[in-house]
Write a protein that holds these residues in place. Structure first.
Motif, mmCIF file in Angstrom:
data_model
loop_
_atom_site.group_PDB
_atom_site.id
_atom_site.type_symbol
_atom_site.label_atom_id
_atom_site.label_comp_id
_atom_site.label_asym_id
_atom_site.label_seq_id
_atom_site.Cartn_x
_atom_site.Cartn_y
_atom_site.Cartn_z
ATOM 1 N N TYR B 97 3.465 -9.469 12.053
ATOM 2 C CA TYR B 97 4.238 -10.544 12.670
ATOM 3 C C TYR B 97 5.518 -9.976 13.271
ATOM 4 N N SER B 100 9.478 -6.519 13.491
ATOM 5 C CA SER B 100 10.413 -6.752 12.388
ATOM 6 C C SER B 100 9.675 -6.831 11.058
ATOM 7 N N GLN B 101 8.430 -7.295 11.076
ATOM 8 C CA GLN B 101 7.697 -7.284 9.808
ATOM 9 C C GLN B 101 7.376 -5.854 9.378
ATOM 10 N N PRO B 107 10.474 -0.388 3.751
ATOM 11 C CA PRO B 107 11.190 -0.050 2.519
ATOM 12 C C PRO B 107 10.345 -0.210 1.268
ATOM 13 N N ARG B 108 9.401 -1.128 1.272
ATOM 14 C CA ARG B 108 8.592 -1.320 0.068
ATOM 15 C C ARG B 108 7.746 -0.087 -0.199
ATOM 16 N N VAL B 109 7.349 0.577 0.870
ATOM 17 C CA VAL B 109 6.507 1.766 0.721
ATOM 18 C C VAL B 109 7.345 3.019 0.530
ATOM 19 N N LEU B 110 8.561 3.018 1.058
ATOM 20 C CA LEU B 110 9.291 4.290 1.141
ATOM 21 C C LEU B 110 10.638 4.354 0.433
ATOM 22 N N ILE B 111 11.275 3.222 0.188
ATOM 23 C CA ILE B 111 12.654 3.299 -0.312
ATOM 24 C C ILE B 111 12.790 2.847 -1.752
ATOM 25 N N GLU B 255 -3.011 6.839 5.530
ATOM 26 C CA GLU B 255 -2.554 6.538 4.173
ATOM 27 C C GLU B 255 -1.300 5.672 4.173
ATOM 28 N N LEU B 256 -0.441 5.941 5.117
ATOM 29 C CA LEU B 256 0.798 5.170 5.216
ATOM 30 C C LEU B 256 0.500 3.762 5.730
ATOM 31 N N ARG B 259 -0.850 1.635 3.042
ATOM 32 C CA ARG B 259 0.164 1.188 2.097
ATOM 33 C C ARG B 259 1.043 0.082 2.680
ATOM 34 N N MET B 262 -0.936 -2.980 2.341
ATOM 35 C CA MET B 262 -0.986 -3.425 0.952
ATOM 36 C C MET B 262 0.184 -4.374 0.631
ATOM 37 N N PHE B 263 1.321 -4.125 1.255
ATOM 38 C CA PHE B 263 2.490 -4.971 0.989
ATOM 39 C C PHE B 263 2.595 -6.147 1.963
ATOM 40 N N LEU B 265 1.572 -9.115 2.165
ATOM 41 C CA LEU B 265 0.921 -9.882 1.117
ATOM 42 C C LEU B 265 0.168 -11.099 1.632
ATOM 43 N N GLU B 266 0.568 -11.608 2.798
ATOM 44 C CA GLU B 266 -0.087 -12.819 3.292
ATOM 45 C C GLU B 266 -1.362 -12.497 4.056
#
Lengths: 399, 399
Positions: B97, B100-101, B107-111, B255-256, B259, B262-263, B265-266
């Motif tokens: 989306y 910006s999505q 950050p959820r995957v990397l930070i 792989e990235l 991931r 995976m986050f 979520l919707e």
């Protein structure tokens, strides 16, 4: 140096997909009763084209530029809540990409690893999966013909309290429950709201199917009974307009809505689609469309119910008063996970009950969606299912 | 018992909104140069209606039921990447989306809290905000007329390495940078890709404006130069079709991408909208539309540039070769944060440069978007800005 070294701890632990790959079948694709898809015959195709023309004529910039959610959509949701007895303010409503996005945001605001979450057993695993991923400990509470067993809820809350544990929320689908098809009684709704306030537990009331009532009077949602702000009501336009538009919403305490919004990192949901949904729905058109849907889905539910009684008299079920699903208790000795691949070989796809429990139980049940297929295909599918069940029941040669 | 007791630690710490409330103005609304909005005159209104009719005629169920992203959109993105010299597979592309999505998922995957992230200074704060929220420590690297200063990058990477710190990623907007308008040279692109591989740092290449080139030859993206999988390329249909549709994408190592998915979520992004974008774009129509956009935005950029040279000769800027923005260095002594409210009083809204730095610097600059307003309003806005600057420059009475 590996890219994988850069991943967060959460990103390292990948969850397997919710649904595995479909089993291979020869020849024509199976008739699927496994998923709660909408009936495409009921999509208001031409009206959506007209509506697109009208919103782009009158709200071109609002719909296509960077912009907030269509204010008319928030107003529509507030009006529909009002008719259900729920008073709302604009800042108590969050519009999202389907109710699944709300369910995905919920854990970010509420679940730390190890937190307790209460769910129905059986329940919608698409939701549970989100809670589990955040590290929640799930406790499943039984469901009977009148919905969630509230005495089991009371006992569980008290037992947890004695252990100094306060669950973060109860996730419930009160009306035409997925998968069980049952509806929570008014008394139980009242009792849940009381328990929520007494134990300080949020009730997440996912009422995705509430509008698809074939018979009987609507019951007030828990959000209408709650006086103290312990209910988050979650709704969707997926079942009453079209899933592919991806529009859902939540209503709840302002502070909670603000926090869900905070984690909706991509910003406001699609201006274009929210204008489309609001304009289609205007002037009572959505309510008229829902009336048509109910008439149509009621017939399909009756078709499936009749076919089941005729073809599978040893299987039992409670005929639902609405929604998308029949929850079928299999004849004694038939295991759902054994049946599913056999059924698929016979050209019908079903959801084993085990996919609706967090603890692997559910072998005695399968979920059948009557929503998607036309009536004659429902009948064919149930005939095939009946054959598959007989195959599973037949004693193994030499056994 | 309070609902607030149930919140996660992350949900307790609310970030203030990115943009404060707009300052109040009397009478007519100001002309705004503050935001990178699209010009609504360029939205293909009637074609989008026709396209809606066509997708609902041919792909009713795919567009409106539960369904994946339109496969044709993934193919379109792959074809456009191919023309840029980037080879891709389906599972290396994630549709989201808006970009910006993607920036929100990153950050959820990397930070993890305390991780280091490298950004340009100035940069797009909408992205930085996402990284900061996840607890990243930001290091800003200078930008000059040829884009990010790669020697500063090399020095910083080496200094961090000596401290045993490995940054998670470099976030860069290589083409018609937001806000500086400059484009990273080919040599620097090559150098960044080398440094990324040498230091094991991901390059997040946000190329939102790349297609809006008014003059000069396109440069290869870093994703095309990279041989070792250290680039995540991020793109969007917001600038080349319509922001309100909310369609962006990322391409990168499988792989990235898995991931990031995976986050998300919707689930998959709107079937309806992804079909709409893919069908509109088919048969070269998107590329033709982009040609039209470039011609149109080039004129508006020239209009603003001329007006600035004429009205504000003491202010300096590099006229961009594309994109949405002019980054204006204010006359000596004029402070952006002091100018902004005065400008608003004179009927023009601008973005102070301080909004484009993580450390509060940027007082010498303002960002001016030439994208949204029609040419005559751009001229009026610059006249008003010029007046406001003179007011700020005027010595205070008795001062």
């Amino acid at each position: 140096m590996q890219l994988a070294d850069l991943y967060t701890a959460q990103a390292r632990e990948a969850l397997p997909p919710l649904w595995g790959p479909s089993l291979e079948t020869d020849g024509e694709p199976p008739l699927s009763l496994a998923y709660g898809l909408a009936d495409p015959a009921l999509f208001p195709q031409e009206e959506l084209v007209d509506t697109t023309a009208r919103i782009l004529a009158s709200h071109l910039n609002d719909a296509l530029n960077y912009a907030p959610v269509a204010p008319a959509l928030t107003t529509l949701i507030a009006e529909r809540l009002h008719r259900e007895g729920v008073q709302s303010h604009e800042d108590e409503i969050l519009v999202a990409y389907g109710s699944s996005q709300i369910l995905g945001l919920l854990p970010r605001v509420l679940i730390e690893p190890g937190d307790t979450v209460l769910v129905e057993a059986p329940t919608f695993m698409g939701a549970v999966r989100q809670f589990k991923r955040a590290g929640a400990q799930m406790i499943g509470l039984p469901v009977d013909a009148h919905g969630l067993d509230v005495e089991a809820l009371a006992t569980t809350l008290e037992a947890l309290k004695r252990k100094n544990l306060r669950p973060k929320f109860l996730y419930t689908i009160p009306t035409f429950q997925n998968p069980a098809g049952v509806t929570l009684s008014l008394e139980r709704r009242q009792r849940i709201v009381e328990l929520a306030a007494a134990y300080g537990v949020l009730v997440v009331e996912d009422d995705a199917y509430v509008d698809l009532r074939f018979r009987g009077e609507p019951l007030p949602p828990m959000a209408a009974l709650d006086q103290e702000g312990w209910v988050l009501r979650v709704g969707t336009f997926s079942k009453i307009l079209a899933p592919g538009l991806r529009v859902g919403w939540a209503h709840g305490p302002r502070e909670l809505i603000a926090r869900l919004q905070m984690f909706k990192l991509e910003g406001a949901s699609s201006p274009f689609v929210t204008h489309l949904v609001a304009r289609f729905s205007a002037n009572g058109r959505l309510e008229q469309h829902i009336t048509d849907l109910c008439a149509h889905y009621a017939i399909k539910c009756a078709t499936m119910s009749q076919a089941l009684r005729h073809q599978l008299p040893e299987a039992t079920f409670i005929e639902p008063d609405g929604g998308f699903f029949i929850w079928l208790q299999l004849p004694q000795g038939v295991q759902a996970s054994e049946l599913a691949p056999v059924a698929l070989k016979h050209g019908v796809e079903i959801l084993p009950g085990t996919r609706c429990y967090t603890d692997g139980s559910g072998e005695a049940y399968i979920r059948l969606a009557f929503s998607e297929l036309p009536g004659n295909q429902i009948e064919t599918a149930i005939r095939r299912l009946s054959t598959a069940i007989k195959v599973v029941q037949r004693p193994t040669e030499g056994g």
